[in-house]
Design an enzyme around this catalytic site. Structure first.
Site, PDB file in Angstrom:
ATOM      1  N   THR A 187       0.829  -1.367   0.146  1.00 53.82           N
ATOM      2  CA  THR A 187       0.035   0.108  -0.021  1.00 53.82           C
ATOM      3  C   THR A 187       1.151   1.265  -0.161  1.00 53.82           C
ATOM      4  O   THR A 187       1.641   1.446   0.906  1.00 53.82           O
ATOM      5  CB  THR A 187      -0.874  -0.038   1.029  1.00 53.82           C
ATOM      6  N   LYS A 192      -7.462   1.590  -3.150  1.00 55.53           N
ATOM      7  CA  LYS A 192      -6.846   1.191  -1.683  1.00 55.53           C
ATOM      8  C   LYS A 192      -7.096   2.285  -0.714  1.00 55.53           C
ATOM      9  O   LYS A 192      -7.394   2.165   0.466  1.00 55.53           O
ATOM     10  CB  LYS A 192      -5.438   0.702  -1.695  1.00 55.53           C
ATOM     11  N   LYS A 247       0.647   5.144   7.889  1.00 54.80           N
ATOM     12  CA  LYS A 247       1.126   5.210   6.641  1.00 54.80           C
ATOM     13  C   LYS A 247      -0.026   5.898   5.754  1.00 54.80           C
ATOM     14  O   LYS A 247       0.049   6.576   5.005  1.00 54.80           O
ATOM     15  CB  LYS A 247       2.029   4.357   6.405  1.00 54.80           C
TER      16      LYS A 247
END
Ligand code: NAP
Length: 298
Positions: A100, A175, A243
């Site tokens: 990701t 995502k 993150k």
């Protein structure tokens, strides 16, 4: 197929393990070699760098932690995947990043790979450690349609829901949509279980009732029971989720030519998870949000 797999952590080890079991030839590299041991026992070969891993591969996969890990893996001038491909006698056809990461980095990788005649796809996943093990991941793919279609036999080993979202970077944007959903959901799951306990209910019975109704979710069904067992070990690490929240909020800020998109729920989740990380819980699973009450600082 001859596959190179770089990054054999929680997700990567399970996913590459499935490709090995399906009969593919895998060469693996990970920063910490011991985390690849289980794959070597299953027949994978070890390579000394990302460049070496890709030397004879048809498809190179990356599943590392952070965008800066990915940059190093791909662009390192000696040890990186692209450095290795420049001199490889048979170049890979495909470079697939399943980390990701940032949409802009996905586009930069695709441009650099195209110069060498390699098609790059961004293909982040959802479904957690459980989905990686049992091959039920949702895979969100950005990049060229023919490359997406050519890799169908591999997608089908790794996932159940495989959707081509658009050009390079579209997989990573999809995502981020997923992570925004998870952010709100995790706050709901943890608050609801706190409420159940405070009200003196039997939490297992409550879970049984609410998991199958309109409030049901993956997080509730998979992480709710872990919370009740006081199991806060990662599936999905808090530092990785932070993150993702940072990427989502930065992308949102840049939408509309800088006018920005306001995501108050995601901002709140970031605040709460930031606090947990500052208090030393970054390596715990995202379900450790349940412990925010005990941090006593918000
Ligand atoms: P993880 O267990 O920390 O695995 C990441 C692996 O990448 C580690 O083994 C790490 O090496 C390796 N790595 C990092 N930098 C590297 C480099 N420069 N060269 C070679 N290897 C490198 O994390 P994970 O849970 O598998 O997650 C991987 C990615 O998938 C993350 O981007 C995460 O956000 C995403 N994701 C995770 C989940 C989940 O439920 N876990 C679900 C969906 C997506 P070391 O062993 O040395 O640390």
């Amino acid at each position: 197929m001859k596959i190179a797999w770089i990054g054999t952590g929680i997700m990567g080890a399970a996913m590459c393990g499935r490709l090995l079991e399906a009969g593919h030839e895998c060469v693996v590299f990970n920063r910490t070699e011991s985390k690849a041991r289980v794959l070597l026992e299953k027949g994978a070969r070890w390579a000394s760098s990302p460049a070496a891993a890709g030397e004879d591969a048809e498809a190179i996969f990356t599943m590392v932690g952070f965008p800066h890990d990915l940059e190093e893996t791909i662009f390192h001038p000696e040890r990186g995947v692209l450095a290795g491909q420049k001199d490889a006698p048979h170049r890979a056809k495909f470079l697939v990043d399943m980390t990701t990461s940032r949409p802009a980095l996905a586009r930069r990788i695709a441009e650099a790979a195209a110069i060498l005649g390699i098609q790059a796809l961004d293909a982040p996943v959802s479904g957690g450690d459980v989905g990686a093990k049992n091959g039920s991941l949702s895979i969100m793919v950005g990049g060229e349609t023919d490359a997406f279609e050519a890799l169908a036999p591999l997608w089908n080993v790794l996932g159940k829901t495989i959707v081509h979202q658009g050009p390079s970077g579209a997989g990573q944007h999809a995502k981020m949509v997923n992570q925004i959903l998870i952010a709100g959901n995790m706050m709901g799951v943890c608050e609801a279980l706190r409420y159940a306990l405070a009200a003196g209910l039997e939490p297992e019975k409550v879970l049984e009732s609410v998991s199958t109704g309109a409030a049901g979710s993956w997080s509730l069904s998979n992480l709710g029971p872990r919370i009740l067992r006081h199991d806060f070990e990662p599936g999905f690490k808090i530092r990785h989720f932070l993150k993702d929240l940072r990427i989502a909020l930065e992308e949102a800020e840049a939408f509309g030519s800088g006018a920005g998109l306001y995501l108050p729920g995601t901002q709140k989740a970031r605040e709460l998870y930031d606090l947990l990380e500052r208090n030393g819980l970054g390596e715990k699973g995202t379900q450790a949000l349940f412990l925010w009450e005990d941090q006593k600082k918000i």
